[in-house]
Design an enzyme around this catalytic site. Structure first.
Site, short mmCIF file in Angstrom:
data_model
loop_
_atom_site.label_atom_id
_atom_site.label_comp_id
_atom_site.label_asym_id
_atom_site.label_seq_id
_atom_site.Cartn_x
_atom_site.Cartn_y
_atom_site.Cartn_z
N HIS A 1 13.93 -56.09 25.88
CA HIS A 1 15.33 -55.82 26.26
C HIS A 1 16.15 -57.13 26.32
O HIS A 1 16.70 -57.48 27.37
CB HIS A 1 15.37 -55.09 27.62
CG HIS A 1 16.65 -54.33 27.83
ND1 HIS A 1 16.72 -53.11 28.49
CD2 HIS A 1 17.93 -54.60 27.47
CE1 HIS A 1 17.96 -52.69 28.54
NE2 HIS A 1 18.72 -53.58 27.92
N GLU B 1 11.07 -48.53 31.11
CA GLU B 1 10.93 -50.00 31.13
C GLU B 1 10.65 -50.48 32.55
O GLU B 1 11.21 -49.93 33.50
CB GLU B 1 12.25 -50.65 30.71
CG GLU B 1 12.49 -50.67 29.23
CD GLU B 1 13.88 -51.18 28.91
OE1 GLU B 1 14.43 -50.73 27.90
OE2 GLU B 1 14.43 -52.02 29.66
N ARG C 1 19.32 -48.06 24.30
CA ARG C 1 18.74 -47.75 25.61
C ARG C 1 17.45 -46.97 25.45
O ARG C 1 17.37 -46.11 24.56
CB ARG C 1 19.70 -46.88 26.44
CG ARG C 1 20.61 -47.60 27.38
CD ARG C 1 19.86 -48.32 28.52
NE ARG C 1 20.78 -49.00 29.38
CZ ARG C 1 21.29 -50.22 29.16
NH1 ARG C 1 20.94 -50.90 28.10
NH2 ARG C 1 22.12 -50.76 30.03
C1 DGY Z 1 23.66 -53.84 28.61
O1 DGY Z 1 24.61 -54.59 28.74
O2 DGY Z 1 23.73 -52.64 28.82
C2 DGY Z 1 22.37 -54.45 28.20
O3 DGY Z 1 21.41 -53.51 27.91
C3 DGY Z 1 21.89 -55.38 29.28
O4 DGY Z 1 20.96 -56.21 28.74
#
Ligand code: DGY
Length: 323
Positions: free
Chosen positions: A286, A268, A239
């Protein structure tokens, strides 16, 4: 009797909509028009349920405007876009999609490791720009992935899947996690538990696999980067916000860190513009979980959660701690 009304905030697969339509009156957004907080509140004002993505913020201010809302089902394993406390206080069930994306995300982590260490995207851009005039012994010298020491920070399902893949490259795997894994799981991952300090100091490649929360905000910042080898590579497919991007840019510019492979960013989709100027970073938008099969499973899992939440009150992937 009227059927529950649900909103699907972003474009999904037709099969997801077809499945939801068996139970609910569905308002889709197949045009994928981004919803501002105001538009989202308006669209949700008369809805019992929502299928959301990480681009929608579900917080107390929104929930206050959605008196009928009973369930918010995120198409993602991460749920830092949802204020869980606010949902729990309002009796709104919240769910995520754990498990279905572990393997694809771990595969992509290896892709980032290889692309970064072996300078795949940098050399491809150079070749496409017409710069290649012939083979040279010292052309795009990279770093070996095989036999390198891989440090995994965050050893949940995805971290463990990365560890198992690393074995194919004869890597030494070290990990650090809030809780040490059982001896059995450590053995199956061929991974050794070390302190955070040791992980930072020994990793040739450090990969991050934790959720974003106030506790993990900037868990890799200037201080941590300074403890890493100057030859090391940082990988983040977890993240944005777990890494201090400004500190990372500085380390990459000064050469105190060799390279980084990044699929996620602070703020982002706006990137720190300095990343775009650096050659020693691999940047992707991502997409770590983005395979056809996995994104279909994620959407369907979220839809199944929504159906269960609004029909039985017991969705399989409930996040609220006190329900
Ligand atoms: C998640 O599932 O948290 C991913 O980052 C989505 O792409």
């Amino acid at each position: 009797m009227s059927r529950p009304r649900v909103l699907v905030t972003r474009e999904v697969f037709q099969e997801t909509l077809d499945y939801l339509a068996r139970y609910f009156d569905v308002t889709p957004n197949q045009a994928d028009t981004p919803m501002s907080p105001v538009a989202l509140a308006q669209a949700l004002a008369d809805k019992e349920g929502a299928l959301t993505t990480l681009s929608e913020r579900v917080d107390a201010a929104l929930l206050a405007q959605c008196p009928k809302l009973k369930a918010v089902c995120n198409i993602a394993v991460g749920f830092n876009n949802i204020d869980l406390k606010a949902c729990t206080e309002r009796g709104v069930l919240a769910t995520n999609t754990p498990g279905v994306l572990d393997a694809s995300t771990a595969d992509f982590t290896l892709a980032l490791i290889l692309a970064t260490a072996r300078r795949v995207t940098e050399s491809e851009a150079w070749l496409r720009a017409g710069q290649w005039s012939g083979w040279k012994l010292k052309q795009f010298l990279g770093t070996d992935v095989h036999h390198a020491t891989l440090g995994i920070l965050g050893m949940g399902r995805i971290g463990q899947a990365v560890a198992r893949r690393a074995r194919g490259f004869d890597m030494t795997v070290l990990y650090h996690n809030t809780r040490r894994l059982s001896a059995e799981v450590e053995k199956s991952c061929h991974a050794a538990y070390v302190s955070m300090d040791e992980l930072l100091a020994r990793a040739d490649i450090l990969t991050l696999h934790m959720p974003y929360s106030p506790a993990t905000h900037h868990i890799i910042g200037a201080k941590e980067l300074a403890r890493m080898k100057s030859t090391a590579i940082l990988i983040n497919a977890a993240r944005g916000g777990v890494v201090d991007d400004a500190a990372l840019v500085e380390a990459l510019k000064r050469g105190t860190l060799a390279a980084a492979g990044l699929d996620v960013f602070e703020n982002e989709p706006t990137l720190n513009p300095e990343f775009l100027k650096l050659k020693n970073v691999v940047l992707t938008p991502h997409i770590a979980s983005s395979t056809e099969a996995t994104r279909r499973k994620m959407a369907l899992t979220a839809a199944e959660n929504l159906v269960a939440a609004l029909t039985t009150g017991k969705p399989p992937n409930l996040l609220n701690p006190t329900f």
